[in-house]
Design a protein around this motif. Structure first.
Motif, PDB file in Angstrom:
ATOM      1  N   SER A 124       0.808  -1.223   0.000  1.00  0.00           N
ATOM      2  CA  SER A 124       0.000   0.000   0.000  1.00  0.00           C
ATOM      3  C   SER A 124       0.842   1.275   0.000  1.00  0.00           C
ATOM      4  O   SER A 124       0.320   2.360  -0.289  1.00  0.00           O
ATOM      5  N   LEU A 125       2.115   1.173   0.297  1.00  0.00           N
ATOM      6  CA  LEU A 125       2.933   2.375   0.508  1.00  0.00           C
ATOM      7  C   LEU A 125       3.309   3.131  -0.764  1.00  0.00           C
ATOM      8  O   LEU A 125       3.356   4.368  -0.747  1.00  0.00           O
ATOM      9  N   PRO A 126       3.609   2.479  -1.898  1.00  0.00           N
ATOM     10  CA  PRO A 126       4.015   3.249  -3.080  1.00  0.00           C
ATOM     11  C   PRO A 126       2.988   4.281  -3.534  1.00  0.00           C
ATOM     12  O   PRO A 126       3.354   5.261  -4.202  1.00  0.00           O
ATOM     13  N   ALA A 127       1.737   4.097  -3.186  1.00  0.00           N
ATOM     14  CA  ALA A 127       0.726   5.085  -3.573  1.00  0.00           C
ATOM     15  C   ALA A 127       0.979   6.438  -2.927  1.00  0.00           C
ATOM     16  O   ALA A 127       0.444   7.459  -3.386  1.00  0.00           O
ATOM     17  N   HIS A 128       1.832   6.464  -1.899  1.00  0.00           N
ATOM     18  CA  HIS A 128       2.080   7.711  -1.169  1.00  0.00           C
ATOM     19  C   HIS A 128       3.431   8.345  -1.510  1.00  0.00           C
ATOM     20  O   HIS A 128       3.754   9.406  -0.981  1.00  0.00           O
ATOM     21  N   GLY A 129       4.213   7.694  -2.372  1.00  0.00           N
ATOM     22  CA  GLY A 129       5.476   8.303  -2.774  1.00  0.00           C
ATOM     23  C   GLY A 129       6.584   7.283  -2.956  1.00  0.00           C
ATOM     24  O   GLY A 129       6.423   6.096  -2.645  1.00  0.00           O
ATOM     25  N   ASP A 130       7.731   7.740  -3.486  1.00  0.00           N
ATOM     26  CA  ASP A 130       8.884   6.867  -3.678  1.00  0.00           C
ATOM     27  C   ASP A 130       9.604   6.574  -2.367  1.00  0.00           C
ATOM     28  O   ASP A 130      10.296   5.559  -2.238  1.00  0.00           O
ATOM     29  N   VAL A 131       9.482   7.481  -1.405  1.00  0.00           N
ATOM     30  CA  VAL A 131      10.060   7.321  -0.081  1.00  0.00           C
ATOM     31  C   VAL A 131       8.956   7.662   0.914  1.00  0.00           C
ATOM     32  O   VAL A 131       8.410   8.772   0.883  1.00  0.00           O
ATOM     33  N   VAL A 132       8.603   6.714   1.789  1.00  0.00           N
ATOM     34  CA  VAL A 132       7.461   6.897   2.688  1.00  0.00           C
ATOM     35  C   VAL A 132       7.883   6.573   4.118  1.00  0.00           C
ATOM     36  O   VAL A 132       8.537   5.547   4.367  1.00  0.00           O
ATOM     37  N   ALA A 133       7.497   7.448   5.051  1.00  0.00           N
ATOM     38  CA  ALA A 133       7.804   7.227   6.462  1.00  0.00           C
ATOM     39  C   ALA A 133       6.656   6.479   7.133  1.00  0.00           C
ATOM     40  O   ALA A 133       5.478   6.770   6.899  1.00  0.00           O
ATOM     41  N   ILE A 134       7.012   5.490   7.948  1.00  0.00           N
ATOM     42  CA  ILE A 134       6.027   4.792   8.775  1.00  0.00           C
ATOM     43  C   ILE A 134       6.520   4.817  10.217  1.00  0.00           C
ATOM     44  O   ILE A 134       7.704   5.069  10.474  1.00  0.00           O
ATOM     45  N   ARG A 135       5.606   4.579  11.146  1.00  0.00           N
ATOM     46  CA  ARG A 135       5.997   4.515  12.557  1.00  0.00           C
ATOM     47  C   ARG A 135       5.720   3.122  13.094  1.00  0.00           C
ATOM     48  O   ARG A 135       4.605   2.601  12.970  1.00  0.00           O
ATOM     49  N   LEU A 136       6.743   2.505  13.683  1.00  0.00           N
ATOM     50  CA  LEU A 136       6.605   1.226  14.369  1.00  0.00           C
ATOM     51  C   LEU A 136       6.869   1.499  15.841  1.00  0.00           C
ATOM     52  O   LEU A 136       8.024   1.557  16.277  1.00  0.00           O
ATOM     53  N   GLY A 137       5.795   1.712  16.587  1.00  0.00           N
ATOM     54  CA  GLY A 137       5.953   2.137  17.971  1.00  0.00           C
ATOM     55  C   GLY A 137       6.621   3.499  18.005  1.00  0.00           C
ATOM     56  O   GLY A 137       6.225   4.414  17.282  1.00  0.00           O
ATOM     57  N   PRO A 138       7.669   3.657  18.797  1.00  0.00           N
ATOM     58  CA  PRO A 138       8.332   4.958  18.891  1.00  0.00           C
ATOM     59  C   PRO A 138       9.286   5.256  17.741  1.00  0.00           C
ATOM     60  O   PRO A 138       9.799   6.359  17.625  1.00  0.00           O
ATOM     61  N   ARG A 139       9.528   4.260  16.868  1.00  0.00           N
ATOM     62  CA  ARG A 139      10.524   4.424  15.824  1.00  0.00           C
ATOM     63  C   ARG A 139       9.877   4.886  14.524  1.00  0.00           C
ATOM     64  O   ARG A 139       8.836   4.378  14.116  1.00  0.00           O
ATOM     65  N   THR A 140      10.532   5.830  13.861  1.00  0.00           N
ATOM     66  CA  THR A 140      10.150   6.209  12.501  1.00  0.00           C
ATOM     67  C   THR A 140      11.079   5.487  11.534  1.00  0.00           C
ATOM     68  O   THR A 140      12.302   5.492  11.709  1.00  0.00           O
ATOM     69  N   VAL A 141      10.495   4.847  10.547  1.00  0.00           N
ATOM     70  CA  VAL A 141      11.246   4.070   9.566  1.00  0.00           C
ATOM     71  C   VAL A 141      10.914   4.605   8.182  1.00  0.00           C
ATOM     72  O   VAL A 141       9.746   4.792   7.843  1.00  0.00           O
ATOM     73  N   VAL A 142      11.940   4.864   7.380  1.00  0.00           N
ATOM     74  CA  VAL A 142      11.760   5.346   6.015  1.00  0.00           C
ATOM     75  C   VAL A 142      11.797   4.149   5.069  1.00  0.00           C
ATOM     76  O   VAL A 142      12.761   3.384   5.070  1.00  0.00           O
ATOM     77  N   VAL A 143      10.732   3.976   4.298  1.00  0.00           N
ATOM     78  CA  VAL A 143      10.603   2.830   3.398  1.00  0.00           C
ATOM     79  C   VAL A 143      10.874   3.272   1.964  1.00  0.00           C
ATOM     80  O   VAL A 143      10.263   4.231   1.468  1.00  0.00           O
TER      81      VAL A 143
ATOM     82  N   THR B 115      18.900   7.396  10.984  1.00  0.00           N
ATOM     83  CA  THR B 115      17.571   7.121  10.441  1.00  0.00           C
ATOM     84  C   THR B 115      17.458   5.653  10.033  1.00  0.00           C
ATOM     85  O   THR B 115      18.324   5.123   9.325  1.00  0.00           O
ATOM     86  N   ASP B 116      16.404   4.984  10.488  1.00  0.00           N
ATOM     87  CA  ASP B 116      16.137   3.607  10.062  1.00  0.00           C
ATOM     88  C   ASP B 116      15.528   3.614   8.669  1.00  0.00           C
ATOM     89  O   ASP B 116      14.588   4.376   8.389  1.00  0.00           O
ATOM     90  N   VAL B 117      16.064   2.753   7.782  1.00  0.00           N
ATOM     91  CA  VAL B 117      15.620   2.678   6.395  1.00  0.00           C
ATOM     92  C   VAL B 117      15.247   1.230   6.090  1.00  0.00           C
ATOM     93  O   VAL B 117      15.942   0.298   6.523  1.00  0.00           O
ATOM     94  N   LEU B 118      14.164   1.044   5.351  1.00  0.00           N
ATOM     95  CA  LEU B 118      13.703  -0.306   5.023  1.00  0.00           C
ATOM     96  C   LEU B 118      13.471  -0.409   3.520  1.00  0.00           C
ATOM     97  O   LEU B 118      12.876   0.483   2.902  1.00  0.00           O
ATOM     98  N   CYS B 119      13.951  -1.513   2.926  1.00  0.00           N
ATOM     99  CA  CYS B 119      13.684  -1.854   1.519  1.00  0.00           C
ATOM    100  C   CYS B 119      12.977  -3.210   1.505  1.00  0.00           C
ATOM    101  O   CYS B 119      13.152  -4.015   2.419  1.00  0.00           O
ATOM    102  N   SER B 120      12.214  -3.467   0.460  1.00  0.00           N
ATOM    103  CA  SER B 120      11.519  -4.747   0.370  1.00  0.00           C
ATOM    104  C   SER B 120      11.651  -5.352  -1.022  1.00  0.00           C
ATOM    105  O   SER B 120      11.014  -4.893  -1.970  1.00  0.00           O
ATOM    106  N   PRO B 121      12.475  -6.403  -1.174  1.00  0.00           N
ATOM    107  CA  PRO B 121      12.492  -7.131  -2.445  1.00  0.00           C
ATOM    108  C   PRO B 121      11.100  -7.617  -2.845  1.00  0.00           C
ATOM    109  O   PRO B 121      10.740  -7.580  -4.024  1.00  0.00           O
ATOM    110  N   TYR B 122      10.318  -8.064  -1.882  1.00  0.00           N
ATOM    111  CA  TYR B 122       8.952  -8.519  -2.203  1.00  0.00           C
ATOM    112  C   TYR B 122       8.160  -7.399  -2.867  1.00  0.00           C
ATOM    113  O   TYR B 122       7.467  -7.629  -3.868  1.00  0.00           O
ATOM    114  N   LEU B 123       8.250  -6.193  -2.339  1.00  0.00           N
ATOM    115  CA  LEU B 123       7.513  -5.056  -2.892  1.00  0.00           C
ATOM    116  C   LEU B 123       7.911  -4.796  -4.336  1.00  0.00           C
ATOM    117  O   LEU B 123       7.062  -4.654  -5.219  1.00  0.00           O
TER     118      LEU B 123
END
Length: 457
Positions: free
Chosen positions: A31-50, A339-347
């Motif tokens: 669902s994230l690519p609909a919001h941009g090429d780089v999208v921030a999410i929050r996992l509890g107190p952490r912000t992760v850039v996807v 900054t925490d960064v996440l990539c997804s081969p599945y995505l």
């Protein structure tokens, strides 16, 4: 991070997007690519850039000193893997990779292929018509046996300990990575106690392997003997903990991930009769009615494409995380150090712009004339850059030979729906398959063929 980085909607107080991620991580990522090429999410107190665009992922993977392995995700992985090749920072990774690389050179893979084939043929011969197998358990036992014969030389009781401990240990690490409740994992719950025992089991197996090597120092050269003889860049011998970390890392990378790939592959094959028929025809032609040997590998083109397409649809390494070591820019966005960064081969593998009709199992995507149209860096089941999985060819060779050995003898039937289970590795989880003998598994004997070939290596 500046305000121009898009933030995913739907964050809840305190937990952010953690519940959505835990409920269905694959759908949440999709669902994230609909919001941009780089999208921030929050996992509890952490912000992760996807990274939602493969070009952004390439940028991350090609700059390992800026986007290093670290941060809260790897803190959890290090509970089990320590400072092994898969979790070490770029400074340690350089000498660790240089140390282990000779074990995975092409000549070594060729030697390992004999072991892979023998074990796969033996596994296929052990099943009976109508038997219902737990596919993941069978393939995990197979990959442990191959890894042991090729690289470790563990005792039989330690192999059994390894088979019991690995799934518990890696599930425990996964939940600690994605659930932002540190205090929960300090409670003496049954699951936490199982995780502690599994970690202790893995340390016990590694310690026993080292002890056994010291008892028989003139045994065959293995990965373990390489580690025991190795020196760091500063000339120091590896500590027992260093050796443990490398052993457990290779145990995970060489067993659970390949077991999940094989389980996924046979579920997909059972759902696509036309793919299965071509697989059986190719294996019969390549072996000529004789038992499979590694010499057949060059003729197993379709089989290898089945493996590649399985890795595209269900890459075991479905997420990759990094942390920025310095202030930097990513796709034009400023990211501060840490900054925490996440990539997804599945995505990326399910992006229709990269792979048309991405949910269709189509091994012919990897025919040369079609493969050439796949954008560079779009297919990354083993990661990329200088941190690409060291055992990629080991895994591809093993999966190809195992599928061929089993397809030479059996049709495996699944009655379960396709339902990937994301954990430390992505696969179907527990999957029951029914063994049906092939009624016309082999072509007619050719002139000069033995009419009664051996059924085993």
């Amino acid at each position: 991070m500046n305000s121009t980085v898009a933030t995913a909607p739907g964050a809840l107080p305190a937990v952010g997007h953690a519940l959505a991620f835990l409920r269905d991580p694959l759908a949440f990522l999709a669902s994230l690519p609909a919001h941009g090429d780089v999208v921030a999410i929050r996992l509890g107190p952490r912000t992760v850039v996807v990274a939602c665009d493969p070009a952004v992922t390439r940028e991350i993977l090609s700059a390992p000193r800026t986007f290093d392995k670290g941060g809260p995700f790897y803190d959890k992985a290090r509970l089990l893997l320590g400072n092994g090749l898969g979790t070490s920072s770029w400074q340690d990774h350089r000498w660790q990779r240089r140390l282990l690389q000779p074990q995975f050179h092409a000549a070594q893979i060729k030697a390992y292929a004999t072991v892979m084939t023998q074990e796969a043929v033996a596994l296929a011969a052990s099943w009976r018509p109508g038997q219902v197998i737990d596919a993941r358990r069978e393939f995990q036992a197979l990959t442990i046996q191959v890894l042991n014969r090729a690289l470790f030389s563990l005792r039989e009781d330690d192999q059994r300990l390894l088979a019991r401990a690995l799934p518990i240990a890696f599930d425990g690490v996964y939940w600690r990575m994605v659930i932002p409740l540190e205090s929960w994992f300090r409670l003496p719950t049954p699951a936490n106690r199982r995780f502690t025992r599994a970690r202790e089991c893995l340390r016990h197996v590694a310690a026993n392997a080292i002890k056994e090597h010291h008892r028989t120092p003139d045994g065959p050269s293995t990965l373990l003997s390489t580690l025991l003889d190795a020196r760091t860049d500063s000339g120091e011998a590896l500590s027992e903990r260093d050796i443990h970390d490398q052993l457990v890392t290779i145990m995970f990378a060489g067993t659970d991930t390949t077991a999940d790939t094989l389980t996924s592959a046979f579920q997909l094959i059972s759902m696509h009769p036309e793919v299965e028929e071509r697989l059986h025809e190719e294996v019969s032609t390549a072996t000529g009615g004789r038992p499979l040997t590694p010499d057949a590998l060059p003729a197993l083109d379709h089989t290898r494409r089945v493996v590649l397409e399985t890795l595209r649809m269900f890459p075991p390494g479905w997420i990759v995380t990094r942390v920025t070591t310095t202030d930097t820019h990513l796709a034009g966005h400023h990211l501060p150090a840490g900054t925490d960064v996440l990539c997804s081969p599945y995505l990326h593998h399910h992006d229709p712009a990269l792979f048309p009709d991405p949910n269709r199992f189509d091994p012919d995507r990897w025919l040369p004339h079609r493969n050439d149209t796949v954008p560079r860096g779009a297919m990354i089941p083993f990661g990329g850059g200088n941190r690409k999985c060291i055992g990629d060819q080991f895994a591809l060779t093993q999966a190809t030979l195992v599928i061929a050995a089993i397809a030479a003898k059996w049709r495996l039937r699944s009655t379960s729906p396709l339902s990937p289970r994301p954990r430390m590795s992505l696969g179907p989880g527990r999957l029951r398959l029914i063994c049906e003998p092939r009624t016309a598994a082999n072509p007619s004997p050719r002139p000069g063929d033995d009419p009664h070939p051996e059924s085993d290596l």
